[in-house]
Write a protein that holds these residues in place. Structure first.
Motif, PDB file in Angstrom:
ATOM      1  N   ILE A 190       0.872  -1.167   0.000  1.00  0.00           N
ATOM      2  CA  ILE A 190       0.000   0.000   0.000  1.00  0.00           C
ATOM      3  C   ILE A 190       0.912   1.220   0.000  1.00  0.00           C
ATOM      4  O   ILE A 190       1.802   1.329   0.831  1.00  0.00           O
ATOM      5  CB  ILE A 190      -0.901   0.073   1.253  1.00  0.00           C
ATOM      6  CG1 ILE A 190      -1.696  -1.210   1.453  1.00  0.00           C
ATOM      7  CG2 ILE A 190      -1.828   1.292   1.156  1.00  0.00           C
ATOM      8  CD1 ILE A 190      -2.378  -1.290   2.816  1.00  0.00           C
ATOM      9  N   GLU A 191       0.684   2.113  -0.943  1.00  0.00           N
ATOM     10  CA  GLU A 191       1.404   3.388  -0.988  1.00  0.00           C
ATOM     11  C   GLU A 191       0.381   4.505  -1.078  1.00  0.00           C
ATOM     12  O   GLU A 191      -0.576   4.403  -1.852  1.00  0.00           O
ATOM     13  CB  GLU A 191       2.291   3.488  -2.235  1.00  0.00           C
ATOM     14  CG  GLU A 191       3.592   2.772  -2.160  1.00  0.00           C
ATOM     15  CD  GLU A 191       4.423   2.982  -3.433  1.00  0.00           C
ATOM     16  OE1 GLU A 191       4.068   3.819  -4.286  1.00  0.00           O
ATOM     17  OE2 GLU A 191       5.426   2.281  -3.561  1.00  0.00           O
ATOM     18  N   VAL A 192       0.579   5.540  -0.313  1.00  0.00           N
ATOM     19  CA  VAL A 192      -0.252   6.738  -0.420  1.00  0.00           C
ATOM     20  C   VAL A 192       0.697   7.911  -0.619  1.00  0.00           C
ATOM     21  O   VAL A 192       1.507   8.217   0.256  1.00  0.00           O
ATOM     22  CB  VAL A 192      -1.143   6.936   0.826  1.00  0.00           C
ATOM     23  CG1 VAL A 192      -1.946   8.222   0.699  1.00  0.00           C
ATOM     24  CG2 VAL A 192      -2.071   5.738   1.026  1.00  0.00           C
ATOM     25  N   ASP A 193       0.608   8.521  -1.783  1.00  0.00           N
ATOM     26  CA  ASP A 193       1.468   9.647  -2.135  1.00  0.00           C
ATOM     27  C   ASP A 193       0.625  10.922  -2.111  1.00  0.00           C
ATOM     28  O   ASP A 193      -0.460  10.962  -2.701  1.00  0.00           O
ATOM     29  CB  ASP A 193       2.058   9.415  -3.529  1.00  0.00           C
ATOM     30  CG  ASP A 193       3.091  10.451  -3.905  1.00  0.00           C
ATOM     31  OD1 ASP A 193       3.905  10.822  -3.042  1.00  0.00           O
ATOM     32  OD2 ASP A 193       3.072  10.900  -5.069  1.00  0.00           O
ATOM     33  N   ILE A 194       1.110  11.928  -1.420  1.00  0.00           N
ATOM     34  CA  ILE A 194       0.374  13.184  -1.283  1.00  0.00           C
ATOM     35  C   ILE A 194       1.268  14.321  -1.764  1.00  0.00           C
ATOM     36  O   ILE A 194       2.380  14.487  -1.274  1.00  0.00           O
ATOM     37  CB  ILE A 194      -0.061  13.398   0.177  1.00  0.00           C
ATOM     38  CG1 ILE A 194      -0.944  12.220   0.612  1.00  0.00           C
ATOM     39  CG2 ILE A 194      -0.781  14.727   0.334  1.00  0.00           C
ATOM     40  CD1 ILE A 194      -1.341  12.243   2.069  1.00  0.00           C
ATOM     41  N   VAL A 195       0.760  15.080  -2.742  1.00  0.00           N
ATOM     42  CA  VAL A 195       1.548  16.140  -3.364  1.00  0.00           C
ATOM     43  C   VAL A 195       0.743  17.437  -3.372  1.00  0.00           C
ATOM     44  O   VAL A 195      -0.408  17.462  -3.832  1.00  0.00           O
ATOM     45  CB  VAL A 195       1.919  15.756  -4.820  1.00  0.00           C
ATOM     46  CG1 VAL A 195       2.669  16.874  -5.502  1.00  0.00           C
ATOM     47  CG2 VAL A 195       2.725  14.464  -4.841  1.00  0.00           C
ATOM     48  N   ALA A 196       1.349  18.486  -2.889  1.00  0.00           N
ATOM     49  CA  ALA A 196       0.733  19.814  -2.969  1.00  0.00           C
ATOM     50  C   ALA A 196       0.832  20.318  -4.407  1.00  0.00           C
ATOM     51  O   ALA A 196       1.870  20.173  -5.046  1.00  0.00           O
ATOM     52  CB  ALA A 196       1.440  20.775  -2.024  1.00  0.00           C
ATOM     53  N   GLU A 197      -0.248  20.880  -4.896  1.00  0.00           N
ATOM     54  CA  GLU A 197      -0.276  21.504  -6.213  1.00  0.00           C
ATOM     55  C   GLU A 197      -0.681  22.971  -6.037  1.00  0.00           C
ATOM     56  O   GLU A 197      -1.828  23.348  -6.256  1.00  0.00           O
ATOM     57  CB  GLU A 197      -1.246  20.777  -7.153  1.00  0.00           C
ATOM     58  CG  GLU A 197      -0.817  19.364  -7.491  1.00  0.00           C
ATOM     59  CD  GLU A 197      -1.714  18.688  -8.518  1.00  0.00           C
ATOM     60  OE1 GLU A 197      -2.869  19.145  -8.721  1.00  0.00           O
ATOM     61  OE2 GLU A 197      -1.249  17.705  -9.114  1.00  0.00           O
ATOM     62  N   PRO A 198       0.283  23.810  -5.601  1.00  0.00           N
ATOM     63  CA  PRO A 198      -0.052  25.203  -5.305  1.00  0.00           C
ATOM     64  C   PRO A 198      -0.591  25.978  -6.504  1.00  0.00           C
ATOM     65  O   PRO A 198      -1.374  26.910  -6.334  1.00  0.00           O
ATOM     66  CB  PRO A 198       1.258  25.799  -4.790  1.00  0.00           C
ATOM     67  CG  PRO A 198       2.315  24.806  -5.061  1.00  0.00           C
ATOM     68  CD  PRO A 198       1.679  23.490  -5.350  1.00  0.00           C
ATOM     69  N   GLN A 199      -0.202  25.587  -7.705  1.00  0.00           N
ATOM     70  CA  GLN A 199      -0.694  26.273  -8.902  1.00  0.00           C
ATOM     71  C   GLN A 199      -2.199  26.094  -9.076  1.00  0.00           C
ATOM     72  O   GLN A 199      -2.848  26.865  -9.767  1.00  0.00           O
ATOM     73  CB  GLN A 199       0.076  25.819 -10.156  1.00  0.00           C
ATOM     74  CG  GLN A 199      -0.182  24.393 -10.597  1.00  0.00           C
ATOM     75  CD  GLN A 199       0.653  23.325  -9.884  1.00  0.00           C
ATOM     76  OE1 GLN A 199       1.122  23.516  -8.772  1.00  0.00           O
ATOM     77  NE2 GLN A 199       0.814  22.182 -10.522  1.00  0.00           N
ATOM     78  N   HIS A 200      -2.783  25.062  -8.435  1.00  0.00           N
ATOM     79  CA  HIS A 200      -4.223  24.801  -8.504  1.00  0.00           C
ATOM     80  C   HIS A 200      -4.904  24.938  -7.131  1.00  0.00           C
ATOM     81  O   HIS A 200      -6.094  24.628  -7.011  1.00  0.00           O
ATOM     82  CB  HIS A 200      -4.487  23.393  -9.039  1.00  0.00           C
ATOM     83  CG  HIS A 200      -3.981  23.155 -10.425  1.00  0.00           C
ATOM     84  ND1 HIS A 200      -4.498  23.793 -11.533  1.00  0.00           N
ATOM     85  CD2 HIS A 200      -3.001  22.349 -10.888  1.00  0.00           C
ATOM     86  CE1 HIS A 200      -3.859  23.389 -12.613  1.00  0.00           C
ATOM     87  NE2 HIS A 200      -2.937  22.513 -12.257  1.00  0.00           N
ATOM     88  N   ASN A 201      -4.146  25.340  -6.104  1.00  0.00           N
ATOM     89  CA  ASN A 201      -4.672  25.429  -4.731  1.00  0.00           C
ATOM     90  C   ASN A 201      -5.334  24.118  -4.305  1.00  0.00           C
ATOM     91  O   ASN A 201      -6.479  24.101  -3.834  1.00  0.00           O
ATOM     92  CB  ASN A 201      -5.654  26.596  -4.576  1.00  0.00           C
ATOM     93  CG  ASN A 201      -4.968  27.925  -4.690  1.00  0.00           C
ATOM     94  OD1 ASN A 201      -3.797  28.062  -4.349  1.00  0.00           O
ATOM     95  ND2 ASN A 201      -5.680  28.906  -5.198  1.00  0.00           N
ATOM     96  N   ARG A 202      -4.595  23.036  -4.477  1.00  0.00           N
ATOM     97  CA  ARG A 202      -5.138  21.734  -4.108  1.00  0.00           C
ATOM     98  C   ARG A 202      -4.019  20.772  -3.759  1.00  0.00           C
ATOM     99  O   ARG A 202      -2.833  21.040  -3.986  1.00  0.00           O
ATOM    100  CB  ARG A 202      -5.990  21.165  -5.236  1.00  0.00           C
ATOM    101  CG  ARG A 202      -5.191  20.756  -6.463  1.00  0.00           C
ATOM    102  CD  ARG A 202      -6.080  20.258  -7.575  1.00  0.00           C
ATOM    103  NE  ARG A 202      -5.282  19.809  -8.708  1.00  0.00           N
ATOM    104  CZ  ARG A 202      -5.768  19.444  -9.866  1.00  0.00           C
ATOM    105  NH1 ARG A 202      -7.075  19.501 -10.079  1.00  0.00           N
ATOM    106  NH2 ARG A 202      -4.974  19.036 -10.834  1.00  0.00           N
TER     107      ARG A 202
END
Length: 148
Positions: free
Chosen positions: A70-82
């Motif tokens: 199980i892998e959960v990858d979380i990435v900020a996408e500041p260009q989309h505010n998400r």
């Protein structure tokens, strides 16, 4: 519950995604590590992993599975505010892991919402979907929508 007794054991993988939209200020607070509850992404990652393992207890008629990855990858996408959440689940077994991957991605998004709701209540969890699945009798599936 579907009888999978006669199905062949194959390697099965599923990848799911979810997004959570928020203000630039809330996202910056998370990314800069300034949230008073601690590391939001680390907590959400663990919640997603735990949820994948508990899917059969949450979703009626799901088979309990012995997940091997199980892998959960979380990435900020500041260009989309998400924030983009991607969950991968894998096993060798007789039934697929799509629900486990979707549960992991959804729960990670819900955890981010829970941790940040005191700061911003109008965050939006969106676009929860299966990106791909491989293995089993039905073979491979790839989501054809390109996410912006």
């Amino acid at each position: 519950m579907v009888d999978v007794t006669e199905k062949k054991v194959t390697e099965r993988t599923a990848i799911a995604q979810a997004y959570i939209e928020m203000s630039a200020q809330t996202l910056a607070m998370i990314v800069e590590g300034k949230h008073h509850k601690g590391d939001v992404f680390a907590t959400a990652r663990i919640a997603g992993i735990m949820a994948a393992k508990k899917t059969s207890e949450l979703i009626p008629l799901c088979h309990p599975l012995m997940l091997t990855k199980i892998e959960v990858d979380i990435v900020a996408e500041p260009q989309h505010n998400r924030v983009k959440i991607t969950a991968l689940c894998k096993l060798s077994g007789k039934t697929g892991v799509e629900m486990e991957a979707l549960t992991a991605a959804s729960t990670a998004a819900l955890t981010i919402y829970d941790m940040c709701k005191a700061v911003q209540k109008d965050m939006i969890i969106t676009n929860i979907h299966l990106c791909e699945k491989q293995g089993g009798k039905s073979g491979s599936y790839f989501h054809n929508e390109v996410t912006k």
